[in-house]
Design a protein around this motif. Structure first.
Motif, PDB file in Angstrom:
ATOM      1  N   MET A 126       9.321 -39.141  13.095  1.00  4.69           N
ATOM      2  CA  MET A 126      10.542 -39.088  12.310  1.00  4.69           C
ATOM      3  C   MET A 126      10.660 -37.680  11.714  1.00  4.69           C
ATOM      4  O   MET A 126       9.800 -37.253  10.956  1.00  4.69           O
ATOM      5  CB  MET A 126      10.458 -40.147  11.219  1.00  4.69           C
ATOM      6  N   ARG A 127      11.730 -36.972  12.055  1.00  3.31           N
ATOM      7  CA  ARG A 127      11.955 -35.626  11.523  1.00  3.31           C
ATOM      8  C   ARG A 127      12.593 -35.708  10.148  1.00  3.31           C
ATOM      9  O   ARG A 127      13.394 -36.588   9.874  1.00  3.31           O
ATOM     10  CB  ARG A 127      12.917 -34.847  12.435  1.00  3.31           C
ATOM     11  N   THR A 128      12.224 -34.759   9.293  1.00  6.17           N
ATOM     12  CA  THR A 128      12.858 -34.630   7.985  1.00  6.17           C
ATOM     13  C   THR A 128      13.253 -33.179   7.791  1.00  6.17           C
ATOM     14  O   THR A 128      12.635 -32.273   8.357  1.00  6.17           O
ATOM     15  CB  THR A 128      11.922 -35.045   6.835  1.00  6.17           C
ATOM     16  N   ARG A 171      15.910 -37.806   6.211  1.00  2.00           N
ATOM     17  CA  ARG A 171      15.307 -38.110   7.510  1.00  2.00           C
ATOM     18  C   ARG A 171      16.417 -38.225   8.531  1.00  2.00           C
ATOM     19  O   ARG A 171      17.594 -38.286   8.188  1.00  2.00           O
ATOM     20  CB  ARG A 171      14.527 -39.421   7.446  1.00  2.00           C
ATOM     21  N   GLU A 172      16.051 -38.279   9.822  1.00  3.21           N
ATOM     22  CA  GLU A 172      17.081 -38.331  10.845  1.00  3.21           C
ATOM     23  C   GLU A 172      17.822 -39.660  10.884  1.00  3.21           C
ATOM     24  O   GLU A 172      18.912 -39.748  11.432  1.00  3.21           O
ATOM     25  CB  GLU A 172      16.515 -37.990  12.222  1.00  3.21           C
ATOM     26  N   ASP A 173      17.298 -40.713  10.244  1.00  5.25           N
ATOM     27  CA  ASP A 173      18.009 -41.987  10.182  1.00  5.25           C
ATOM     28  C   ASP A 173      18.755 -42.178   8.859  1.00  5.25           C
ATOM     29  O   ASP A 173      19.282 -43.244   8.587  1.00  5.25           O
ATOM     30  CB  ASP A 173      17.053 -43.162  10.426  1.00  5.25           C
ATOM     31  N   THR A 174      18.832 -41.117   8.023  1.00  4.41           N
ATOM     32  CA  THR A 174      19.536 -41.185   6.740  1.00  4.41           C
ATOM     33  C   THR A 174      21.040 -41.045   6.955  1.00  4.41           C
ATOM     34  O   THR A 174      21.486 -40.181   7.701  1.00  4.41           O
ATOM     35  CB  THR A 174      19.057 -40.071   5.795  1.00  4.41           C
ATOM     36  N   ILE A 175      21.792 -41.902   6.282  1.00  6.39           N
ATOM     37  CA  ILE A 175      23.257 -41.818   6.318  1.00  6.39           C
ATOM     38  C   ILE A 175      23.745 -41.755   4.871  1.00  6.39           C
ATOM     39  O   ILE A 175      23.469 -42.653   4.079  1.00  6.39           O
ATOM     40  CB  ILE A 175      23.882 -43.028   7.031  1.00  6.39           C
ATOM     41  N   LYS A 183      24.673 -37.418   8.429  1.00 12.06           N
ATOM     42  CA  LYS A 183      24.339 -38.355   9.494  1.00 12.06           C
ATOM     43  C   LYS A 183      23.654 -37.557  10.598  1.00 12.06           C
ATOM     44  O   LYS A 183      24.137 -36.488  10.972  1.00 12.06           O
ATOM     45  CB  LYS A 183      25.601 -39.041  10.021  1.00 12.06           C
ATOM     46  N   ASN A 184      22.536 -38.048  11.088  1.00  8.52           N
ATOM     47  CA  ASN A 184      21.752 -37.382  12.133  1.00  8.52           C
ATOM     48  C   ASN A 184      21.389 -35.953  11.750  1.00  8.52           C
ATOM     49  O   ASN A 184      21.508 -35.022  12.556  1.00  8.52           O
ATOM     50  CB  ASN A 184      22.490 -37.396  13.478  1.00  8.52           C
TER      51      ASN A 184
END
Length: 56
Positions: free
Chosen positions: A1-3, A20-24, A44-45
């Motif tokens: 998971m990238r941050t 994080r890459e799944d943060t919206i 997003k992304n």
């Protein structure tokens, strides 16, 4: 998971928040303590965009 660190869209400085890459985020009131400006952002992304508010 990238941050990644959130950078201020006005001054470009890194802020204490990371996403994080799944943060919206939607309509997030982002405050920069360095330039003392506040803007609404969406994320997003790992892409951050500034929301333009109409002047009242």
């Amino acid at each position: 998971m990238r941050t990644e660190w959130i950078c201020c869209p006005i001054c470009g400085g890194k802020i204490r928040n990371r996403i994080r890459e799944d943060t919206i985020l939607k309509n997030y009131p982002f405050y920069c303590p360095k330039c003392k400006q506040e803007v609404l952002i969406e994320a997003k992304n790992l892409q951050i965009s500034v929301i333009k508010e109409p002047d009242a």
